[in-house]
Design a protein around this motif. Structure first.
Motif, PDB file in Angstrom:
ATOM      1  N   TYR A  56       0.837  -1.199   0.000  1.00 23.28           N
ATOM      2  CA  TYR A  56       0.000   0.000   0.000  1.00 23.28           C
ATOM      3  C   TYR A  56       0.878   1.257   0.000  1.00 23.28           C
ATOM      4  O   TYR A  56       0.651   2.183  -0.780  1.00 23.28           O
ATOM      5  CB  TYR A  56      -0.930  -0.003   1.212  1.00 23.28           C
ATOM      6  N   ASN A  57       1.885   1.272   0.864  1.00 18.47           N
ATOM      7  CA  ASN A  57       2.770   2.429   0.921  1.00 18.47           C
ATOM      8  C   ASN A  57       3.590   2.573  -0.353  1.00 18.47           C
ATOM      9  O   ASN A  57       3.834   3.691  -0.815  1.00 18.47           O
ATOM     10  CB  ASN A  57       3.680   2.343   2.141  1.00 18.47           C
ATOM     11  N   LEU A  58       3.994   1.451  -0.926  1.00 21.83           N
ATOM     12  CA  LEU A  58       4.706   1.484  -2.197  1.00 21.83           C
ATOM     13  C   LEU A  58       3.798   2.057  -3.281  1.00 21.83           C
ATOM     14  O   LEU A  58       4.224   2.885  -4.092  1.00 21.83           O
ATOM     15  CB  LEU A  58       5.192   0.081  -2.571  1.00 21.83           C
ATOM     16  N   GLY A  59       2.535   1.661  -3.267  1.00 19.55           N
ATOM     17  CA  GLY A  59       1.572   2.224  -4.199  1.00 19.55           C
ATOM     18  C   GLY A  59       1.428   3.726  -4.032  1.00 19.55           C
ATOM     19  O   GLY A  59       1.397   4.480  -5.012  1.00 19.55           O
ATOM     20  N   ASN A  60       1.376   4.178  -2.787  1.00 15.47           N
ATOM     21  CA  ASN A  60       1.292   5.618  -2.532  1.00 15.47           C
ATOM     22  C   ASN A  60       2.514   6.352  -3.060  1.00 15.47           C
ATOM     23  O   ASN A  60       2.391   7.435  -3.651  1.00 15.47           O
ATOM     24  CB  ASN A  60       1.146   5.895  -1.034  1.00 15.47           C
ATOM     25  N   ALA A  61       3.698   5.790  -2.847  1.00 15.20           N
ATOM     26  CA  ALA A  61       4.929   6.431  -3.323  1.00 15.20           C
ATOM     27  C   ALA A  61       4.941   6.496  -4.851  1.00 15.20           C
ATOM     28  O   ALA A  61       5.315   7.532  -5.427  1.00 15.20           O
ATOM     29  CB  ALA A  61       6.150   5.688  -2.786  1.00 15.20           C
ATOM     30  N   TYR A  62       4.552   5.405  -5.497  1.00 19.15           N
ATOM     31  CA  TYR A  62       4.475   5.419  -6.960  1.00 19.15           C
ATOM     32  C   TYR A  62       3.457   6.453  -7.442  1.00 19.15           C
ATOM     33  O   TYR A  62       3.700   7.166  -8.412  1.00 19.15           O
ATOM     34  CB  TYR A  62       4.121   4.035  -7.510  1.00 19.15           C
ATOM     35  N   PHE A  63       2.321   6.543  -6.763  1.00 17.20           N
ATOM     36  CA  PHE A  63       1.305   7.520  -7.139  1.00 17.20           C
ATOM     37  C   PHE A  63       1.859   8.938  -7.046  1.00 17.20           C
ATOM     38  O   PHE A  63       1.711   9.741  -7.964  1.00 17.20           O
ATOM     39  CB  PHE A  63       0.067   7.366  -6.252  1.00 17.20           C
ATOM     40  N   LYS A  64       2.514   9.244  -5.927  1.00  9.65           N
ATOM     41  CA  LYS A  64       3.070  10.582  -5.737  1.00  9.65           C
ATOM     42  C   LYS A  64       4.172  10.881  -6.750  1.00  9.65           C
ATOM     43  O   LYS A  64       4.397  12.036  -7.099  1.00  9.65           O
ATOM     44  CB  LYS A  64       3.617  10.741  -4.318  1.00  9.65           C
ATOM     45  N   ALA A  65       4.853   9.833  -7.225  1.00  6.27           N
ATOM     46  CA  ALA A  65       5.912  10.009  -8.222  1.00  6.27           C
ATOM     47  C   ALA A  65       5.338  10.079  -9.638  1.00  6.27           C
ATOM     48  O   ALA A  65       6.082  10.210 -10.602  1.00  6.27           O
ATOM     49  CB  ALA A  65       6.925   8.873  -8.118  1.00  6.27           C
ATOM     50  N   GLY A  66       4.012   9.970  -9.760  1.00  7.20           N
ATOM     51  CA  GLY A  66       3.371  10.065 -11.062  1.00  7.20           C
ATOM     52  C   GLY A  66       3.384   8.787 -11.871  1.00  7.20           C
ATOM     53  O   GLY A  66       3.123   8.797 -13.070  1.00  7.20           O
ATOM     54  N   LYS A  67       3.655   7.668 -11.228  1.00  3.89           N
ATOM     55  CA  LYS A  67       3.709   6.366 -11.897  1.00  3.89           C
ATOM     56  C   LYS A  67       2.439   5.595 -11.549  1.00  3.89           C
ATOM     57  O   LYS A  67       2.435   4.677 -10.725  1.00  3.89           O
ATOM     58  CB  LYS A  67       4.972   5.621 -11.473  1.00  3.89           C
ATOM     59  N   ILE A  68       1.367   5.991 -12.209  1.00  6.53           N
ATOM     60  CA  ILE A  68       0.031   5.512 -11.851  1.00  6.53           C
ATOM     61  C   ILE A  68      -0.130   4.010 -12.046  1.00  6.53           C
ATOM     62  O   ILE A  68      -0.719   3.329 -11.200  1.00  6.53           O
ATOM     63  CB  ILE A  68      -1.047   6.281 -12.644  1.00  6.53           C
ATOM     64  N   GLY A  69       0.385   3.463 -13.144  1.00  2.00           N
ATOM     65  CA  GLY A  69       0.261   2.026 -13.391  1.00  2.00           C
ATOM     66  C   GLY A  69       0.902   1.205 -12.292  1.00  2.00           C
ATOM     67  O   GLY A  69       0.316   0.229 -11.808  1.00  2.00           O
ATOM     68  N   LEU A  70       2.096   1.592 -11.873  1.00  2.00           N
ATOM     69  CA  LEU A  70       2.775   0.873 -10.794  1.00  2.00           C
ATOM     70  C   LEU A  70       2.071   1.088  -9.460  1.00  2.00           C
ATOM     71  O   LEU A  70       2.060   0.195  -8.608  1.00  2.00           O
ATOM     72  CB  LEU A  70       4.244   1.297 -10.711  1.00  2.00           C
ATOM     73  N   ALA A  71       1.460   2.255  -9.288  1.00  2.00           N
ATOM     74  CA  ALA A  71       0.681   2.505  -8.074  1.00  2.00           C
ATOM     75  C   ALA A  71      -0.491   1.532  -7.999  1.00  2.00           C
ATOM     76  O   ALA A  71      -0.698   0.876  -6.973  1.00  2.00           O
ATOM     77  CB  ALA A  71       0.193   3.949  -8.048  1.00  2.00           C
ATOM     78  N   VAL A  72      -1.235   1.418  -9.099  1.00  2.00           N
ATOM     79  CA  VAL A  72      -2.400   0.520  -9.129  1.00  2.00           C
ATOM     80  C   VAL A  72      -1.962  -0.923  -8.895  1.00  2.00           C
ATOM     81  O   VAL A  72      -2.593  -1.649  -8.118  1.00  2.00           O
ATOM     82  CB  VAL A  72      -3.165   0.664 -10.459  1.00  2.00           C
ATOM     83  N   LEU A  73      -0.871  -1.342  -9.537  1.00  2.00           N
ATOM     84  CA  LEU A  73      -0.357  -2.702  -9.350  1.00  2.00           C
ATOM     85  C   LEU A  73      -0.106  -2.991  -7.874  1.00  2.00           C
ATOM     86  O   LEU A  73      -0.503  -4.036  -7.353  1.00  2.00           O
ATOM     87  CB  LEU A  73       0.930  -2.895 -10.150  1.00  2.00           C
ATOM     88  N   ASN A  74       0.539  -2.059  -7.189  1.00  2.00           N
ATOM     89  CA  ASN A  74       0.861  -2.292  -5.782  1.00  2.00           C
ATOM     90  C   ASN A  74      -0.346  -2.170  -4.877  1.00  2.00           C
ATOM     91  O   ASN A  74      -0.427  -2.865  -3.860  1.00  2.00           O
ATOM     92  CB  ASN A  74       2.019  -1.387  -5.359  1.00  2.00           C
ATOM     93  N   TYR A  75      -1.313  -1.340  -5.233  1.00  3.55           N
ATOM     94  CA  TYR A  75      -2.565  -1.317  -4.478  1.00  3.55           C
ATOM     95  C   TYR A  75      -3.281  -2.668  -4.609  1.00  3.55           C
ATOM     96  O   TYR A  75      -3.840  -3.181  -3.632  1.00  3.55           O
ATOM     97  CB  TYR A  75      -3.496  -0.202  -4.963  1.00  3.55           C
ATOM     98  N   GLU A  76      -3.249  -3.244  -5.806  1.00  2.00           N
ATOM     99  CA  GLU A  76      -3.864  -4.562  -6.012  1.00  2.00           C
ATOM    100  C   GLU A  76      -3.134  -5.635  -5.208  1.00  2.00           C
ATOM    101  O   GLU A  76      -3.766  -6.526  -4.640  1.00  2.00           O
ATOM    102  CB  GLU A  76      -3.860  -4.935  -7.495  1.00  2.00           C
ATOM    103  N   ARG A  77      -1.820  -5.549  -5.154  1.00  2.00           N
ATOM    104  CA  ARG A  77      -1.047  -6.509  -4.338  1.00  2.00           C
ATOM    105  C   ARG A  77      -1.417  -6.366  -2.874  1.00  2.00           C
ATOM    106  O   ARG A  77      -1.555  -7.366  -2.157  1.00  2.00           O
ATOM    107  CB  ARG A  77       0.449  -6.267  -4.516  1.00  2.00           C
ATOM    108  N   ALA A  78      -1.571  -5.128  -2.407  1.00  7.25           N
ATOM    109  CA  ALA A  78      -1.957  -4.898  -1.011  1.00  7.25           C
ATOM    110  C   ALA A  78      -3.327  -5.497  -0.736  1.00  7.25           C
ATOM    111  O   ALA A  78      -3.534  -6.143   0.288  1.00  7.25           O
ATOM    112  CB  ALA A  78      -1.949  -3.392  -0.719  1.00  7.25           C
ATOM    113  N   LEU A  79      -4.240  -5.267  -1.666  1.00 15.17           N
ATOM    114  CA  LEU A  79      -5.598  -5.786  -1.504  1.00 15.17           C
ATOM    115  C   LEU A  79      -5.608  -7.315  -1.435  1.00 15.17           C
ATOM    116  O   LEU A  79      -6.347  -7.908  -0.649  1.00 15.17           O
ATOM    117  CB  LEU A  79      -6.475  -5.288  -2.649  1.00 15.17           C
ATOM    118  N   ALA A  80      -4.762  -7.944  -2.243  1.00 16.06           N
ATOM    119  CA  ALA A  80      -4.707  -9.407  -2.265  1.00 16.06           C
ATOM    120  C   ALA A  80      -4.211  -9.986  -0.941  1.00 16.06           C
ATOM    121  O   ALA A  80      -4.583 -11.099  -0.565  1.00 16.06           O
ATOM    122  CB  ALA A  80      -3.810  -9.881  -3.405  1.00 16.06           C
ATOM    123  N   LEU A  81      -3.380  -9.231  -0.243  1.00 12.95           N
ATOM    124  CA  LEU A  81      -2.853  -9.717   1.035  1.00 12.95           C
ATOM    125  C   LEU A  81      -3.784  -9.368   2.179  1.00 12.95           C
ATOM    126  O   LEU A  81      -3.711  -9.877   3.246  1.00 12.95           O
ATOM    127  CB  LEU A  81      -1.457  -9.156   1.299  1.00 12.95           C
TER     128      LEU A  81
END
Length: 79
Positions: free
Chosen positions: A54-79
């Motif tokens: 989730y935090n990795l997703g937030n960092a990617y989002f803030k860095a403007g890397k939306i695709g990687l943000a969504v990927l990591n949010y999905e990984r967080a959700l799966a866990l």
């Protein structure tokens, strides 16, 4: 690559709590690329944690890397 190697070494000698605190400090300082590198180094050490992703997703989002943000949010959700 050298930076990632150095981060992997640092994570290896830090406890997971210390590594997480360091990554969080980078994020709070708005050093999003450093936060991403620190979180990815923890992930490379096979740390599987929903909060980490989730935090990795937030960092990617803030860095403007939306695709990687969504990927990591999905990984967080799966866990």
């Amino acid at each position: 690559m050298l930076l990632l190697s150095a981060l992997l070494f640092q994570v290896a000698i830090e406890s997971p709590q210390e590594a997480f605190a360091r990554a969080e400090a980078h994020y709070q300082e708005q050093r999003f690329e450093d936060a991403i590198a620190a979180y990815e180094a923890m992930r490379a050490q096979l740390l599987e944690d929903g909060v980490l992703y989730y935090n990795l997703g937030n960092a990617y989002f803030k860095a403007g890397k939306i695709g990687l943000a969504v990927l990591n949010y999905e990984r967080a959700l799966a866990l």
